[in-house]
Design an enzyme around this catalytic site. Structure first.
Site, PDB file in Angstrom:
ATOM      1  N   CYS A   6       0.841  -1.199   0.000  1.00  0.00           N
ATOM      2  CA  CYS A   6       0.000   0.000   0.000  1.00  0.00           C
ATOM      3  C   CYS A   6       0.880   1.254   0.000  1.00  0.00           C
ATOM      4  O   CYS A   6       1.806   1.373   0.800  1.00  0.00           O
ATOM      5  CB  CYS A   6      -0.905   0.014   1.226  1.00  0.00           C
ATOM      6  SG  CYS A   6      -2.024   1.428   1.231  1.00  0.00           S
ATOM      7  N   CYS A  42     -19.538  -5.386   3.908  1.00  0.00           N
ATOM      8  CA  CYS A  42     -18.819  -4.143   4.142  1.00  0.00           C
ATOM      9  C   CYS A  42     -17.522  -4.200   3.342  1.00  0.00           C
ATOM     10  O   CYS A  42     -16.963  -5.273   3.125  1.00  0.00           O
ATOM     11  CB  CYS A  42     -18.517  -4.026   5.640  1.00  0.00           C
ATOM     12  SG  CYS A  42     -17.587  -2.545   6.057  1.00  0.00           S
TER      13      CYS A  42
END
Ligand code: SAM
Ligand code: DTB
Ligand code: SF4
Length: 316
Positions: A53, A129
């Site tokens: 990331c 979610c």
């Protein structure tokens, strides 16, 4: 404006700092008015894309800026994710949360695959979610259309302390994504992390920032830092247990209808502390042996704990 803000933070501080018996009594009262005091919702996480990331979150195992032991993994196959969701459902989870270590969602085949994941998990009759980083209104609308229940995007800490933890995106960026999620009609899951060296005042300012969201978040994860070797926070001391209980109770009182999720860090908590958190108004946990990348208590232990407390997993 400034006056209203002062009043909000003062009210939050008053709630938080009252004697513990009074705080817990008030939290219980509010909790029982809006929720079944015996039920805990079980949620399961799945890291659909792991590591590499570009963001520099100081707590995170998945940031390229942090030399951790983590092995990055590209976006999972649709079938694998659906199989994990089925298994989560079979073990009692009613909500499945998919996390991707992205700075932001990019349109293209990977996002299309995520949309398929959302459709197929929703078809299992579970709450779905996602937490995928920043996203545009159009992307949020497509997620909504695919059947997404909620989007997780945490403010993490106070606006002031935020800059000590993350420099590659701003608090304002976070607020903007949350706004877009709400505008698309998706329920907002937004909370924070304790134990990153922040003060109690920073935690109260996080609650103040959450109180400023309109609509209020329906789901509030309270994470305790899981220190990961190789991150700048690897040696952070554990959260003081009573401070955690106070934080949970204050959150419950400020957000009577929200699901308050006792999220990361449960492996480091004793049973008594988890029990106190449930009494303070926490009504959800993440189950399964790993969260996204770090270990979590075994489901069998969680089930035993709930049983000993005379509590049950929330039925669908
Ligand atoms: N990349 C996305 C983002 O940041 O929104 C989603 C994934 S991120 C792992 C989701 C949340 O997990 C973070 O906002 C943070 O609150 C929490 N988290 C990450 N690492 C953690 C750690 N080591 N301990 C506790 N909570 C953590
Ligand atoms: C949240 O606030 N906590 C969950 C969920 N949202 C995505 C994630 C916790 C991650 C803990 C660190 C890890 O396992 O990598
Ligand atoms: Fe990336 Fe999310 Fe980890 Fe930050 S918390 S480094 S954005 S995966």
């Amino acid at each position: 404006m400034a006056k209203t803000l002062t009043r909000t933070i003062e009210r939050i501080a008053q709630i938080y700092h009252q004697p513990l018996p009074d705080l817990l009594f008030e939290a219980q009262r509010v909790h029982r008015e809006h929720h079944d005091p015996h039920a805990v919702q079980l949620c399961t996480l799945c890291s659909i894309k792991t590591g590499a990331c570009p963001e520099d979150c100081a707590y995170c195992s998945q940031s390229v800026h942090n030399p951790t032991d983590l092995t990055p993994r590209p976006l999972m196959d649709l079938e694998q994710v659906v199989a994990q969701a089925r298994a989560a459902k079979a073990s009692g989870a009613t909500r499945f949360c998919m996390g991707a270590a992205w700075r932001e969602v990019k349109d293209g085949p990977q996002f299309e695959r995520v949309l398929d994941m959302v459709r197929q998990v929703a078809a299992l009759d579970m709450e779905v979610c996602c937490t995928l980083g920043m996203l545009s209104l159009e992307q949020a609308q497509r997620l909504k259309q695919a059947g997404l229940t909620a989007y997780n995007h945490n403010l993490d800490t106070s606006p002031d302390y935020y800059g000590k933890i993350i420099t590659t995106r701003t608090y304002q960026d976070r607020l903007e994504t949350i706004r877009v999620v709400s505008e698309a009609g998706i329920s907002v899951c937004c909370g924070g992390i304790l134990g990153m060296g922040e003060s109690v005042q920073d935690r109260l300012e996080l609650l103040e920032a959450l109180s400023g969201l309109d609509p209020a978040p329906e789901s509030i994860p309270i994470n305790c830092l899981v220190p990961v070797a190789g991150t700048p926070l690897q040696d952070a001391p554990p959260v003081e247990p009573i401070e955690l209980v106070r934080m949970v109770a204050t959150t419950r009182i400020l957000f009577p209808r929200a699901m308050v999720r006792l999220s990361a860090g449960r492996l480091q908590m004793r049973d008594e502390l988890q029990a106190l958190c449930f009494m303070a108004g926490a009504n959800s946990i993440f189950t399964g042996p790993i969260l996204l990348t770090t270990p979590n208590p075994d489901s069998s232990e969680d089930n035993r704990l709930l049983q000993r407390l005379g509590m049950q997993p929330q039925a669908r």
